[in-house]
Design a protein around this motif. Sequence first.
Motif, PDB file in Angstrom:
ATOM      1  N   GLY A 162      -2.960  -0.749   5.852  1.00  0.00           N
ATOM      2  CA  GLY A 162      -1.908   0.095   5.280  1.00  0.00           C
ATOM      3  C   GLY A 162      -2.406   1.428   4.786  1.00  0.00           C
ATOM      4  N   GLY A 163      -2.001   1.764   3.560  1.00  0.00           N
ATOM      5  CA  GLY A 163      -2.269   3.107   3.047  1.00  0.00           C
ATOM      6  C   GLY A 163      -3.622   3.279   2.388  1.00  0.00           C
ATOM      7  N   GLY A 164      -4.456   2.247   2.389  1.00  0.00           N
ATOM      8  CA  GLY A 164      -5.815   2.452   1.884  1.00  0.00           C
ATOM      9  C   GLY A 164      -6.223   1.564   0.734  1.00  0.00           C
ATOM     10  N   SER A 165      -5.348   0.661   0.245  1.00  0.00           N
ATOM     11  CA  SER A 165      -5.766  -0.209  -0.873  1.00  0.00           C
ATOM     12  C   SER A 165      -7.016  -1.002  -0.497  1.00  0.00           C
ATOM     13  N   GLU A 218       2.890   1.851   6.846  1.00  0.00           N
ATOM     14  CA  GLU A 218       3.538   2.034   5.554  1.00  0.00           C
ATOM     15  C   GLU A 218       4.333   0.791   5.133  1.00  0.00           C
ATOM     16  N   PRO A 219       4.624   0.677   3.804  1.00  0.00           N
ATOM     17  CA  PRO A 219       5.543  -0.399   3.382  1.00  0.00           C
ATOM     18  C   PRO A 219       6.873  -0.244   4.144  1.00  0.00           C
ATOM     19  N   ASN A 220       7.483  -1.355   4.529  1.00  0.00           N
ATOM     20  CA  ASN A 220       8.626  -1.337   5.449  1.00  0.00           C
ATOM     21  C   ASN A 220       8.186  -0.620   6.735  1.00  0.00           C
ATOM     22  N   PRO A 221       7.337  -1.278   7.512  1.00  0.00           N
ATOM     23  CA  PRO A 221       6.626  -0.617   8.611  1.00  0.00           C
ATOM     24  C   PRO A 221       7.569   0.017   9.622  1.00  0.00           C
ATOM     25  N   GLY A 229      -0.530  -6.633   3.440  1.00  0.00           N
ATOM     26  CA  GLY A 229       0.627  -7.411   3.015  1.00  0.00           C
ATOM     27  C   GLY A 229       1.590  -7.626   4.179  1.00  0.00           C
ATOM     28  N   GLY A 230       2.812  -7.983   3.836  1.00  0.00           N
ATOM     29  CA  GLY A 230       3.810  -8.290   4.861  1.00  0.00           C
ATOM     30  C   GLY A 230       4.060  -7.133   5.804  1.00  0.00           C
ATOM     31  N   SER A 231       3.996  -5.916   5.289  1.00  0.00           N
ATOM     32  CA  SER A 231       4.307  -4.767   6.155  1.00  0.00           C
ATOM     33  C   SER A 231       3.270  -4.606   7.253  1.00  0.00           C
ATOM     34  N   VAL A 232       2.003  -4.722   6.886  1.00  0.00           N
ATOM     35  CA  VAL A 232       0.944  -4.576   7.896  1.00  0.00           C
ATOM     36  C   VAL A 232       1.025  -5.737   8.898  1.00  0.00           C
ATOM     37  N   THR A 277      -3.329  -9.751   1.867  1.00  0.00           N
ATOM     38  CA  THR A 277      -3.714  -9.131   0.589  1.00  0.00           C
ATOM     39  C   THR A 277      -2.581  -9.142  -0.434  1.00  0.00           C
ATOM     40  N   LEU A 278      -1.390  -9.569  -0.033  1.00  0.00           N
ATOM     41  CA  LEU A 278      -0.258  -9.581  -0.970  1.00  0.00           C
ATOM     42  C   LEU A 278       0.622 -10.804  -0.678  1.00  0.00           C
ATOM     43  N   PRO A 279       0.580 -11.817  -1.537  1.00  0.00           N
ATOM     44  CA  PRO A 279       1.410 -12.998  -1.285  1.00  0.00           C
ATOM     45  C   PRO A 279       2.882 -12.677  -1.537  1.00  0.00           C
ATOM     46  N   ASN A 306       6.660 -16.726  12.285  1.00  0.00           N
ATOM     47  CA  ASN A 306       6.769 -15.998  13.548  1.00  0.00           C
ATOM     48  C   ASN A 306       7.842 -14.907  13.487  1.00  0.00           C
ATOM     49  N   GLY A 307       8.067 -14.382  12.257  1.00  0.00           N
ATOM     50  CA  GLY A 307       9.071 -13.329  12.102  1.00  0.00           C
ATOM     51  C   GLY A 307       8.431 -12.011  11.718  1.00  0.00           C
ATOM     52  N   ALA A 308       9.192 -10.941  11.896  1.00  0.00           N
ATOM     53  CA  ALA A 308       8.746  -9.610  11.463  1.00  0.00           C
ATOM     54  C   ALA A 308       9.987  -8.758  11.221  1.00  0.00           C
ATOM     55  N   LEU A 361      -3.905  -6.024  -7.140  1.00  0.00           N
ATOM     56  CA  LEU A 361      -2.491  -5.684  -6.888  1.00  0.00           C
ATOM     57  C   LEU A 361      -1.844  -4.991  -8.084  1.00  0.00           C
ATOM     58  N   PRO A 362      -1.032  -3.955  -7.840  1.00  0.00           N
ATOM     59  CA  PRO A 362      -0.229  -3.404  -8.933  1.00  0.00           C
ATOM     60  C   PRO A 362       0.773  -4.463  -9.431  1.00  0.00           C
ATOM     61  N   ASP A 363       1.055  -4.458 -10.746  1.00  0.00           N
ATOM     62  CA  ASP A 363       1.987  -5.453 -11.317  1.00  0.00           C
ATOM     63  C   ASP A 363       3.303  -5.489 -10.532  1.00  0.00           C
ATOM     64  N   LYS A 364       3.771  -4.305 -10.177  1.00  0.00           N
ATOM     65  CA  LYS A 364       5.075  -4.215  -9.482  1.00  0.00           C
ATOM     66  C   LYS A 364       5.062  -5.001  -8.176  1.00  0.00           C
ATOM     67  N   GLN A 365       3.936  -4.965  -7.459  1.00  0.00           N
ATOM     68  CA  GLN A 365       3.895  -5.668  -6.171  1.00  0.00           C
ATOM     69  C   GLN A 365       3.843  -7.181  -6.381  1.00  0.00           C
ATOM     70  N   VAL A 366       3.218  -7.615  -7.477  1.00  0.00           N
ATOM     71  CA  VAL A 366       3.213  -9.056  -7.764  1.00  0.00           C
ATOM     72  C   VAL A 366       4.644  -9.493  -8.120  1.00  0.00           C
ATOM     73  N   ALA A 390       9.414 -12.532  -6.641  1.00  0.00           N
ATOM     74  CA  ALA A 390      10.865 -12.509  -6.393  1.00  0.00           C
ATOM     75  C   ALA A 390      11.165 -12.837  -4.931  1.00  0.00           C
ATOM     76  N   ASP A 391      10.372 -12.294  -4.025  1.00  0.00           N
ATOM     77  CA  ASP A 391      10.595 -12.546  -2.590  1.00  0.00           C
ATOM     78  C   ASP A 391      10.400 -14.037  -2.284  1.00  0.00           C
ATOM     79  N   THR A 392       9.330 -14.614  -2.823  1.00  0.00           N
ATOM     80  CA  THR A 392       9.064 -16.035  -2.572  1.00  0.00           C
ATOM     81  C   THR A 392      10.198 -16.898  -3.128  1.00  0.00           C
TER      82      THR A 392
HETATM   83  O1  NZQ Z   1      -0.585   0.016   2.074  1.00  0.00           O
HETATM   84  P1  NZQ Z   1      -1.617  -0.363   1.098  1.00  0.00           P
HETATM   85  O2  NZQ Z   1      -2.447   0.771   0.621  1.00  0.00           O
HETATM   86  O3  NZQ Z   1      -2.436  -1.544   1.520  1.00  0.00           O
HETATM   87  O4  NZQ Z   1      -0.828  -0.812  -0.255  1.00  0.00           O
HETATM   88  C1  NZQ Z   1       0.111  -1.853  -0.262  1.00  0.00           C
HETATM   89  C2  NZQ Z   1       1.555  -1.345  -0.308  1.00  0.00           C
HETATM   90  O5  NZQ Z   1       1.634  -0.078  -0.895  1.00  0.00           O
HETATM   91  C3  NZQ Z   1      -0.022  -2.588  -1.578  1.00  0.00           C
HETATM   92  N1  NZQ Z   1      -1.027  -3.659  -1.530  1.00  0.00           N
HETATM   93  C4  NZQ Z   1      -1.067  -4.730  -0.687  1.00  0.00           C
HETATM   94  N2  NZQ Z   1      -2.106  -5.523  -0.997  1.00  0.00           N
HETATM   95  C5  NZQ Z   1      -2.755  -4.933  -2.044  1.00  0.00           C
HETATM   96  C6  NZQ Z   1      -2.077  -3.734  -2.377  1.00  0.00           C
HETATM   97  N3  NZQ Z   1      -2.464  -2.936  -3.381  1.00  0.00           N
HETATM   98  C7  NZQ Z   1      -3.563  -3.311  -4.080  1.00  0.00           C
HETATM   99  N4  NZQ Z   1      -4.244  -4.452  -3.833  1.00  0.00           N
HETATM  100  C8  NZQ Z   1      -3.876  -5.290  -2.829  1.00  0.00           C
HETATM  101  N5  NZQ Z   1      -4.521  -6.444  -2.635  1.00  0.00           N
HETATM  102  O6  NZQ Z   1       1.254  -3.166  -1.782  1.00  0.00           O
HETATM  103  C9  NZQ Z   1       2.251  -2.303  -1.245  1.00  0.00           C
HETATM  104  C10 NZQ Z   1       3.344  -3.105  -0.591  1.00  0.00           C
HETATM  105  O7  NZQ Z   1       2.852  -3.771   0.539  1.00  0.00           O
HETATM  106  P2  NZQ Z   1       3.862  -4.458   1.589  1.00  0.00           P
HETATM  107  O8  NZQ Z   1       3.042  -5.056   2.668  1.00  0.00           O
HETATM  108  O9  NZQ Z   1       4.922  -3.483   1.975  1.00  0.00           O
HETATM  109  O10 NZQ Z   1       4.563  -5.586   0.716  1.00  0.00           O
HETATM  110  P3  NZQ Z   1       5.129  -6.999   1.103  1.00  0.00           P
HETATM  111  O11 NZQ Z   1       4.022  -7.958   1.407  1.00  0.00           O
HETATM  112  O12 NZQ Z   1       6.054  -7.335   0.009  1.00  0.00           O
HETATM  113  O13 NZQ Z   1       5.906  -6.783   2.488  1.00  0.00           O
HETATM  114  C11 NZQ Z   1       7.213  -6.286   2.521  1.00  0.00           C
HETATM  115  C12 NZQ Z   1       7.715  -6.210   3.945  1.00  0.00           C
HETATM  116  O14 NZQ Z   1       7.790  -7.516   4.557  1.00  0.00           O
HETATM  117  C13 NZQ Z   1       9.113  -7.733   5.062  1.00  0.00           C
HETATM  118  C14 NZQ Z   1       9.952  -6.898   4.132  1.00  0.00           C
HETATM  119  O15 NZQ Z   1      11.231  -6.651   4.651  1.00  0.00           O
HETATM  120  C15 NZQ Z   1       9.119  -5.641   3.996  1.00  0.00           C
HETATM  121  O16 NZQ Z   1       9.280  -4.810   5.131  1.00  0.00           O
HETATM  122  N6  NZQ Z   1       9.420  -9.168   5.129  1.00  0.00           N
HETATM  123  C16 NZQ Z   1       8.846  -9.898   6.101  1.00  0.00           C
HETATM  124  C17 NZQ Z   1       9.126 -11.241   6.291  1.00  0.00           C
HETATM  125  C18 NZQ Z   1       8.502 -12.034   7.368  1.00  0.00           C
HETATM  126  N7  NZQ Z   1       7.728 -11.421   8.248  1.00  0.00           N
HETATM  127  O17 NZQ Z   1       8.712 -13.230   7.461  1.00  0.00           O
HETATM  128  C19 NZQ Z   1      10.085 -11.951   5.446  1.00  0.00           C
HETATM  129  C20 NZQ Z   1      10.423 -11.222   4.200  1.00  0.00           C
HETATM  130  O18 NZQ Z   1      11.680 -11.691   3.763  1.00  0.00           O
HETATM  131  C21 NZQ Z   1      10.477  -9.738   4.319  1.00  0.00           C
HETATM  132  O19 NZQ Z   1      11.716  -9.305   4.850  1.00  0.00           O
END
Ligand code: NZQ
Length: 386
Positions: A37-40, A66-69, A94-97, A138-140, A148-150, A183-188, A193-195
């Motif tokens: 992703g963005g460099g974390s 990026e988040p929401n790839p 995380g999920g986006s990557v 890196t992000l539960p 098998n979804g994205a 992880l930032p608190d907000k991402q946890v 909430a997502d889980t």
């Molecule tokens: O991009 P980097 O720099 O890595 O930073 C990320 C990003 O800014 C940061 N992050 C991740 N791991 C970190 C960290 N920062 C510090 N330390 C770490 N260890 O967190 C930020 C958010 O990451 P992101 O991957 O966007 O978050 P999440 O895992 O919540 O994924 C959200 C995406 O997944 C989709 C969502 O719609 C959204 O696009 N979903 C995918 C699903 C699936 N494939 O089954 C189901 C879900 O319902 C969901 O819809």
Amino acid sequence: MENFIFCNPTKLIFGKGTIASIDAQLPADSVVMMTYGGGSIKKNGVYEQVRKALGSRRVVEFGGIEPNPRYETLMKAVASAKAEGVDFLLAVGGGSVIDGTKFIACAMGYEGSDPWDFVRDNSKLKSVTPLPLATVLTLPATGSEMNNGAVITRGSSDEKLAFHHRDVYPRFSVLDPEVCYSLPDKQVANGVADTFAHVLEQYLTYPCHAMVQDRFAEGILKTLVEIGPGVVKDHTDYDTVSNYMFSATMGLNGIIAMGVPQDWATHMIGHELTALCGLDHGVTLAIVFPALMSVMRADKHDKLLQYACRVWGIDSGSPEARIDEAISLTRRFFEALGIKTHLSDYGIGDDIIRSIVDRMSERGWKLGERGNVTPDKVKLILEAAK
Ligand code: NZQ
Ligand code: ZN
């Protein structure tokens, strides 16, 4: 219980120091595209651990997912992977990557002119063989590491759509809870909430005598109620973070979905809020779920009572009062994570509600476990979320 077929081929490698095991899992001669992703991962030491584990294999890096790839970004990765002869994808993030990497895997094997077509119409994926992929989570949150979804966003049309493919499960996923410390608190908070919402989507429908699945689901929900608010504030305790991480994976890997009806209306509405207003995925769910529970309370009546009793310990009062209390405790749980649960908290008003309802009508979507969450109901839900 409904009929089902279950097959989940993802190998889980869980625990401290497990990133090093990538080496043994990957063919020595593979040409690997490492996506991130963005460099974390460059700040928390994960990048170095992964590069070391990849050894002398040829590695092509693709960062900046990026988040929401976004489709637009991912198409650049597809071009690079084709030019470099990549034959294995390793998503580190995380999920986006991970979701973005699943798109790359399918796009590599797609023969049509524009891969966005298979996101819009999943039937176009039938004859596609995706490139093999694996993940370092890196992000539960999303469960993408074992499903098998994205979900992919197209910036030019503000669309955020999901796709599934039977062969896009990661070959293996490495889950080292220690990566969560940064992880930032907000991402946890978003991840908890997502889980929680994933489990509710598969549990809070109507009873179908799936006793074991219900108890599994309630076990995950109760674990999150117990550790959720605390793990947002402090996610450096290994055992607590391990349980958070395992909850997220178990919440959406098909296990609690076996033989039960599923809802997913909250997710579909939430994706529109992200596409149109940029809200984080977890935030959209915390806004929509309590409102959906209220509007759909007659359809979900029996399961709402079970949820009230078994998850929240509410076993007295009239059925309607017990349901009211369970909905209110659900909202309070999301708020205890630090997530505001009303549309007005984010400055979202009637214009966005209208746009979402119009989109649902244009697509002819009827959501929910009974297919009765029509655009009119979506309007009621969003009105209740104001
Ligand atoms: O991009 P980097 O720099 O890595 O930073 C990320 C990003 O800014 C940061 N992050 C991740 N791991 C970190 C960290 N920062 C510090 N330390 C770490 N260890 O967190 C930020 C958010 O990451 P992101 O991957 O966007 O978050 P999440 O895992 O919540 O994924 C959200 C995406 O997944 C989709 C969502 O719609 C959204 O696009 N979903 C995918 C699903 C699936 N494939 O089954 C189901 C879900 O319902 C969901 O819809
Ligand atoms: Zn989700």
